[in-house]
Design an enzyme around this catalytic site. Structure first.
Site, mmCIF file in Angstrom:
data_model
loop_
_atom_site.group_PDB
_atom_site.id
_atom_site.type_symbol
_atom_site.label_atom_id
_atom_site.label_comp_id
_atom_site.label_asym_id
_atom_site.label_seq_id
_atom_site.Cartn_x
_atom_site.Cartn_y
_atom_site.Cartn_z
ATOM 1 N N THR A 258 -4.855 19.196 0.085
ATOM 2 C CA THR A 258 -4.569 18.317 -1.048
ATOM 3 C C THR A 258 -5.626 18.489 -2.126
ATOM 4 O OG1 THR A 258 -3.472 16.713 0.384
ATOM 5 C CG2 THR A 258 -4.218 15.930 -1.769
ATOM 6 N N ARG B 293 -5.105 1.420 -8.120
ATOM 7 C CA ARG B 293 -3.809 0.846 -7.751
ATOM 8 C C ARG B 293 -3.894 -0.673 -7.848
ATOM 9 N NH1 ARG B 293 -3.898 4.903 -2.591
ATOM 10 N NH2 ARG B 293 -3.913 6.824 -3.835
ATOM 11 N N TYR C 253 -8.324 16.964 2.760
ATOM 12 C CA TYR C 253 -8.775 16.708 1.395
ATOM 13 C C TYR C 253 -9.997 17.562 1.073
ATOM 14 C CZ TYR C 253 -5.950 12.413 1.209
ATOM 15 O OH TYR C 253 -4.917 11.509 1.204
ATOM 16 N N ARG D 230 0.710 7.994 -7.185
ATOM 17 C CA ARG D 230 -0.389 7.165 -6.683
ATOM 18 C C ARG D 230 -1.746 7.555 -7.256
ATOM 19 N NH1 ARG D 230 0.696 4.285 -2.133
ATOM 20 N NH2 ARG D 230 -1.327 4.656 -1.144
ATOM 21 N N SER E 135 -2.070 13.629 8.503
ATOM 22 C CA SER E 135 -3.103 13.395 7.498
ATOM 23 C C SER E 135 -4.485 13.455 8.134
ATOM 24 C CB SER E 135 -2.898 12.029 6.846
ATOM 25 O OG SER E 135 -4.001 11.669 6.042
ATOM 26 N N LYS F 61 -1.448 21.322 -2.203
ATOM 27 C CA LYS F 61 -0.599 20.173 -2.531
ATOM 28 C C LYS F 61 -1.161 19.427 -3.740
ATOM 29 C CE LYS F 61 1.566 16.100 -0.410
ATOM 30 N NZ LYS F 61 1.191 15.080 -1.400
ATOM 31 N N GLN G 173 -3.124 18.210 7.218
ATOM 32 C CA GLN G 173 -3.534 18.051 5.818
ATOM 33 C C GLN G 173 -5.018 17.747 5.733
ATOM 34 O OE1 GLN G 173 -4.418 14.756 4.650
ATOM 35 N NE2 GLN G 173 -4.940 15.430 2.580
ATOM 36 N N HIS H 238 1.411 13.156 -6.169
ATOM 37 C CA HIS H 238 0.911 12.251 -5.128
ATOM 38 C C HIS H 238 1.757 10.979 -5.058
ATOM 39 C CE1 HIS H 238 -2.773 12.378 -2.531
ATOM 40 N NE2 HIS H 238 -2.357 11.153 -2.250
ATOM 41 N N TYR I 11 0.833 -1.204 0.000
ATOM 42 C CA TYR I 11 0.000 0.000 0.000
ATOM 43 C C TYR I 11 0.869 1.255 0.000
ATOM 44 C CZ TYR I 11 -3.421 3.499 1.362
ATOM 45 O OH TYR I 11 -4.206 4.626 1.408
#
Length: 383
Positions: free
Chosen positions: A155, A164, A129, A278, A106, A251, A127, A275, A24
Site C-alpha cells: 500500500t 476522518r 504499508y 478514506r 492486512s 495499491k 498487505q 483507499h 470506522y
C-alpha cells in the site's frame, strides 16, 4: 431480515456492531465526497444491453499471475477485520478459499499471519504499508513467505493517515473514546460476547508478534501514526522489490504517470484505488481514474481496482473500464459482521449471480469479452 444485496448486509452490520466499529468501516475522509463519488460515479456507468447474442455458460474465472480464480474478485486488506467477527480474518479467509478467490491479510490485522496460515494453508495474499520501522517490514515479509504467501500487496497511498471526522464522533478516536466504546459494547451484547469477549485477543497480531508485546486497539492509531513514513520515495522501495521473491502489487494508484513509474519500478500489478475514500477527500473516484490508467499501462502489468464496488454489476463496470479484476473491502466486512464466514460466502454468491446476469444481457460469455463496448458513453470519464 431478508438479505439480497450488499446494501442489506450493510443494514444488518449497522444493527449488530457498536457504532465506533460500524462507522470506522463505513466512513471516509473529511466530508466524504470521494467516498460518495466512488459509488455514484461507478453506478452512473450505463451497461450496454444487447439481445440475441447466443450467450450460454458464462465463465467468470480468470488467471491472475499463476493463480486460477473462480471469480475476478479479491478480498481486500482491511485493518482490524478481527473486530467485526470472532477471529474475523480467519473466517473471511475460509470463505474466500472456499469460493476460489484470494483473501488479502492486512499487516494491521487482529489475527497474525501464522493463525491464518494454520486455518487455510497458503494461497492468501499479504498487505504491507510503508513504515519507518524497516525491521517490522522485513520480519513481516519473512513470516509471510514462510507461511506460503506469494503475492504481496504494498500500500503506497498512506504515507500519512487521512482525517476522518466520523471517527471522532463515533468513539474510535476523540474525547473519552475508551469510555464511549465501552458503553457502546454494553448496549450491543451479541457483539460484546461473541467478539468482544470470545474473540480475544484483540491486539494487532502481526505487530505484537514482532514487538513481543501487545499493541491493543487503544494504541492502534498512535502506533500507525508514529510509523508512517511520508519521506519515502521510489528508490526507498527498491530493497523490498529485491527482497521479495514473489509477485508485488502496488495499491493506491490514481494517476497514469504513477502507473507508468510502477511499471518501471518492476511491479507485477497495481490497484487503482483511493483507499475507499478514506485518505484524501476530493480526489478522483476510481471509476473516473481507471480508464486513463488502463490506457497507459494495460499491457504492462495486472490492473486491479477497488473503491465503490458494491455489486456484481459494479465488477462488470470496472472490468469494462479496464481492470482485470477488482478488490472488495467494505462489502465483505458488512457481510462478515452480519453473518460471519457464511455471510461472506453468500455475498460472493450474490456477486457471482449478478455478474452472470450482467454478462448475459450485455453479450459477454467470458471476462475477456467485457470491454469498453459493454458500456454506453464510455468517453464521459476519459481525461
Amino acid at each position: 431480515m431478508i438479505i439480497a444485496s450488499t446494501f442489506d448486509y450493510r443494514k444488518a452490520a449497522k444493527r449488530r456492531l457498536p457504532p465506533f466499529l460500524f462507522h470506522y468501516i463505513d466512513g471516509g475522509a473529511y466530508a466524504e465526497e470521494t467516498l460518495r463519488r466512488n459509488c455514484s460515479d461507478l453506478q452512473a456507468l450505463a451497461l450496454r444491453q444487447r439481445i440475441l447474442r447466443q450467450v450460454g455458460g458464462v465463465d467468470l474465472s480468470i488467471k491472475l499471475f499463476e493463480q486460477r480464480l473462480d471469480l475476478p474478485i479479491v478480498l481486500a486488506p482491511v485493518g482490524l477485520t478481527g473486530m467485526y467477527a470472532r477471529r474475523g480474518e480467519v473466517q473471511a479467509a475460509h470463505a474466500a478459499t472456499a469460493k476460489g478467490i484470494p483473501f488479502t491479510l492486512s499487516s494491521v490485522s487482529v489475527c497474525p499471519i501464522a493463525e491464518v496460515q494454520e486455518a487455510v494453508g497458503g494461497g492468501f495474499w499479504f498487505q504491507l504499508y510503508v513504515l519507518k520501522d524497516r525491521g517490522f517490514m522485513r520480519d513481516a515479509l519473512e513470516r509471510a513467505w514462510a507461511s506460503g504467501v506469494r503475492t504481496l500487496v504494498f500500500t503506497v497511498d498512506m504515507p500519512i493517515p487521512g482525517a476522518r471526522y466520523r471517527d471522532a464522533h463515533s468513539g474510535m478516536s476523540g474525547p473519552y473514546a475508551g469510555l464511549r466504546r465501552f458503553l457502546q459494547a454494553f448496549t450491543h451484547p451479541h457483539w460484546a460476547w461473541n467478539v468482544g469477549i470470545m474473540g480475544r485477543p484483540h491486539d494487532l497480531g502481526n505487530v505484537s508478534t514482532y514487538l513481543e508485546k501487545k499493541i491493543a486497539l487503544d494504541d492502534y492509531v498512535g502506533w500507525l501514526g508514529a510509523n508512517f513514513d511520508p519521506s519515502i520515495g521510489w528508490h526507498d522501495l527498491q530493497w523490498i522489490r529485491d527482497f521479495w521473491k514473489g509477485k508485488m502489487i502496488l495499491k493506491g494508484i490514481l494517476d497514469p504517470e504513477d502507473a507508468r513509474e510502477a511499471v518501471q519500478f518492476g511491479a507485477d500489478g497495481i490497484v487503482v484505488s483511493n483507499h475507499g475514500g478514506r485518505q484524501l477527500d476530493g480526489v478522483l473516484s476510481t471509476a473516473r481514474a481507471l480508464p486513463a490508467i488502463a490506457e497507459a499501462v494495460k499491457n504492462d502489468l495486472v490492473i486491479l481496482a477497488d473503491s465503490g464496488v458494491r455489486s456484481g454489476l459494479d465488477v462488470v463496470r470496472m472490468i469494462a473500464q479496464g481492470a482485470d479484476a477488482v478488490m472488495i473491502g467494505r462489502a465483505f466486512v458488512y457481510a462478515l459482521a452480519a453473518a460471519g464466514e457464511k455471510g461472506v460466502a453468500h455475498l460472493l454468491d450474490l456477486f457471482a449471480n449478478e455478474m452472470r446476469v450482467a454478462m448475459t444481457l450485455t453479450g459477454a460469455q467470458t471476462l475477456k469479452e467485457i470491454t469498453c463496448e459493454s458500456l454506453v458513453n464510455t468517453d464521459a470519464f476519459k481525461q
